[in-house]
Write a protein that holds these residues in place. Structure first.
Motif, short mmCIF file in Angstrom:
data_model
loop_
_atom_site.label_atom_id
_atom_site.label_comp_id
_atom_site.label_asym_id
_atom_site.label_seq_id
_atom_site.Cartn_x
_atom_site.Cartn_y
_atom_site.Cartn_z
N ALA A 58 17.11 72.57 54.92
CA ALA A 58 16.92 73.31 56.16
C ALA A 58 17.20 74.79 55.94
O ALA A 58 17.87 75.19 54.98
N HIS A 59 16.60 75.57 56.83
CA HIS A 59 16.90 77.00 56.94
C HIS A 59 17.23 77.20 58.43
O HIS A 59 16.46 77.79 59.18
N THR A 60 18.36 76.66 58.82
CA THR A 60 18.64 76.49 60.24
C THR A 60 18.72 77.79 61.03
O THR A 60 18.31 77.81 62.20
N PRO A 61 19.18 78.90 60.44
CA PRO A 61 19.22 80.13 61.25
C PRO A 61 17.84 80.57 61.74
O PRO A 61 17.74 81.47 62.59
N MET A 62 16.79 79.95 61.24
CA MET A 62 15.44 80.27 61.72
C MET A 62 15.21 79.79 63.15
O MET A 62 14.12 79.99 63.70
N THR A 63 16.21 79.19 63.79
CA THR A 63 16.15 79.05 65.25
C THR A 63 15.78 80.40 65.88
O THR A 63 15.12 80.44 66.92
#
Lengths: 440, 440
Positions: free
Chosen positions: A65-70
């Motif tokens: 995941a690259h979660t900060p891409m929220t």
């Protein structure tokens, strides 16, 4: 040394035999499972007893995941992968500050925990922010700081100093007892020189750390590299440069031929399979049944929320088998049990956590409670049907409570450690700023 | 003649221009929309004003379902379609009574309404039970009583008397004002003689009723038929026998060639696309972009809950575009707007309801409220992103309130007209009985 006992109507252990236990007890001592089995066989317990009812199972593991891409969710929809990256994603991401990443990760971690995801393997920049937000939220984190060719020299210095910084970051933050392990996140062989990938892999091996890299996500990405190397495949080139020699997690791995799969198997490379992202970005269909039958461990993953756009890993549990089935025209290509194992114990091993992902004695106590009192779980005429319901109809909305390392982090569907309203407001205003500043 | 006014933060109309209205008002008079537009442009209203906030949009339309199969949900997973039908589904279904179907439909209708599905097109036996349960629950129903070769003569008599019975059923129950329209549901050209399909189609045309038939769901199902007719395609054979001359809804339609698509276009055949079912049963990938670019109207559908296994049509809204994209390796193959239109206005037209499915003056007031206060809908930097979030992350869990023909049938996530607990208990005990009696 207090032991907490949890009682449930049913436990899906995701152990080797995929055992399902009725009227189950699970004891947790110092963050680990000290007993799991039928209540009738449980030892005496003088600690608190929690009557959960429902179904308990291991927490889910998001293996890539690259979660900060929220912060950039929903932007640029419908573009091909490379245009989407270069015209929308990278310009907006180029404006991100550590504070943005902190809030983007905080919101995403809350979404994952609410959906029952208790571990996530992240590749991103501003790694301190990712650790801080994850630790605040209580999620277990494998942090592999990103290394990309387009690093801003102002923020990160040269590539060599970036590697040294990640080594120092590992020294400082790597601590499984605190739910944080650290690896390296070189983006891909099409973005970075092969020799550099080899150097990064050597640095990872020195620390026995995970190397987490994108491999063969799209059909075209390797054309230039491969034609410059007499047509040898990307996987072959990675192997030749020593990139696959340590503990390696290869995300996507869509366009592999039989020889590539054999190379993965021989090097014990693990794979993070991202079926929803691969469908949304039209990347292709990874050959997961072929990989797993060759003994390769495959986890499930959401990829970044901008290419999904949901962090509820239950969708991957459903659509990994569905994509395998429709692409092979074989309804037996992948079973519900396979998907549930990939989303838990197999994914955890793929990201290097061998004591997480199943309900077994000695494992870390990352587990979730599912409310079975829902029409989509009816009827059950045998235990296979319950597993089918879980895989085909289970979703974040059925998860009521979540524990990580024995600590409860979600209760009655509410995150206990994140102010979700505040995180939503921050991501909204920061997302607008990124769009405006980047002119996208 | 009271007018109710509903105020929302945003309205997604699904009209021809895909208009999105901020600070929207929708007026409902005698079950139909008498005004839709910005609150600032709304006429005076002396009826009740309901401050909904959130997002309103048309209710979803499930264009092909066998909803009473909730009774056999989860059974026989992993078998190829024909084995799954003959070894598990048909034996269990053969034991069903009208009372079973009543409860199976009641539970499924509650699941659909809770997910925001306000219309469903059903093909099943014991049609009176389906009507009764749907009417009780408040869902809009297109009922196409099933005609299959294996009809139990005890229950249904001969095929000829079955057609006569459906004509009589139409006379008795067809009443759009009561939310019920009636058509004919011959199973398929591989199950029924072509001549009989032609007779049924003629009976449907006499009543201007919908003919609802499975076409080319799997690659192999037509082999025998086609080889008996000099290799002419199933679609061609249906056309030659007059089956496509009236108002026709062809479910699945996976294995069509260009000539078949042209035949559909010329006969104005509509299609019910079932992406999740087609993936789960490994049936194949319908050529939806090609059909729609030829002007064919395509609705989205769950198919029966035993081949999905969820009746939440939001999964089809996400996975119709995702399947189109991955199968063509083109991320622009289908956009979120297309999916939302297929799930609402286009699906409604496909099943023969032309005054349902969009928020426009004069349309029937079938609409739903979405709670936007959720992390998966953040951030929004332009209205395209909101539509993307709705398609990629929207799900039944975001639906809070549902109206059908102006009557509220779901309030604060609770079905107002179905005792869901009772329906679950009934389907559980009846499902066990079907498994036991059929020995499957």
């Amino acid at each position: 040394m207090t032991t907490n006992r949890y009682l449930a109507d049913i436990a899906v252990t995701c152990d080797q035999d995929f055992s399902v236990i009725s009227n189950a007890a699970i004891d947790v001592t110092q963050g680990r499972i000290s007993f799991i089995g039928p209540q009738s066989e449980a030892p005496p317990c003088d600690g608190p007893v929690h009557h959960l009812g429902g179904l308990i199972m291991p927490g889910l593991v998001n293996s890539h995941a690259h979660t900060p891409m929220t912060l950039v969710r929903g932007a640029g929809d419908g573009l091909p992968l490379l245009d989407w990256l270069t015209q929308v994603m990278w310009p907006r991401e180029g404006e991100m500050t550590p504070e943005d990443v902190l809030w983007g990760m905080r919101l995403g971690a809350s979404e994952m925990l609410r959906a029952g995801v208790t571990s996530t393997c992240e590749m991103y920049l501003f790694e301190e922010s990712v650790v801080e937000a994850s630790t605040d939220a209580g999620i277990r984190l494998v942090m592999t700081p990103g290394i990309i060719s387009a690093l801003h020299a102002d923020d990160f210095g040269s590539t060599e100093s970036r590697i040294a910084a990640i080594v120092a970051f590992h020294q400082h933050y790597h601590d499984p007892e605190q739910r944080v392990t650290v690896g390296f996140g070189p983006h891909s062989a099409y973005d970075l020189p092969l020799e550099l990938c080899g150097e990064i892999a050597a640095a990872a091996r020195d620390l026995d750390a995970l190397l987490h890299i994108h491999v063969c996500e799209t059909q075209d990405e390797g054309i230039e590299l491969e034609s410059a190397h007499e047509g040898r495949s990307t996987v072959q080139l990675l192997a030749e440069h020593g990139v696959l020699d340590g503990r390696v997690l290869a995300a996507h791995s869509v366009w592999l031929d039989d020889a590539d799969i054999e190379t993965y198997a021989q090097h014990e490379v693990s794979v993070a399979h991202c079926p929803v992202s691969n469908m949304k970005l039209a990347s292709g269909v990874a050959r997961v049944p072929a990989m797993r039958s060759r003994g390769i461990e495959v986890g499930l993953a959401t990829d970044g929320p901008a290419s999904n756009d949901d962090l509820d890993l239950w969708q991957e549990i459903k659509f990994a088998p569905l994509l395998a089935r429709v692409s092979t025209l074989d309804a037996s290509a992948m079973r519900p049990q396979d998907a549930l194992r990939m989303a838990t114990v197999e994914g955890s091993r793929a990201i290097g956590n061998f004591d997480v992902g199943s309900l077994e004695r000695g494992q870390r106590a990352d587990f979730i409670r599912i409310n079975l009192d829902d029409p989509t779980f009816v009827p059950v005429t045998c235990s296979d049907e319950l597993i089918a319901h879980l895989a085909w109809s289970g979703s974040g909305r059925h998860v009521t409570d979540v524990w990580v390392g024995g600590e409860q982090v979600v209760a009655d569907r509410q995150c206990l450690k994140v102010d979700v309203k505040q995180a939503m407001a921050e991501v909204q205003s920061r997302g607008v700023r990124l769009a405006e500043k980047s002119g996208t």
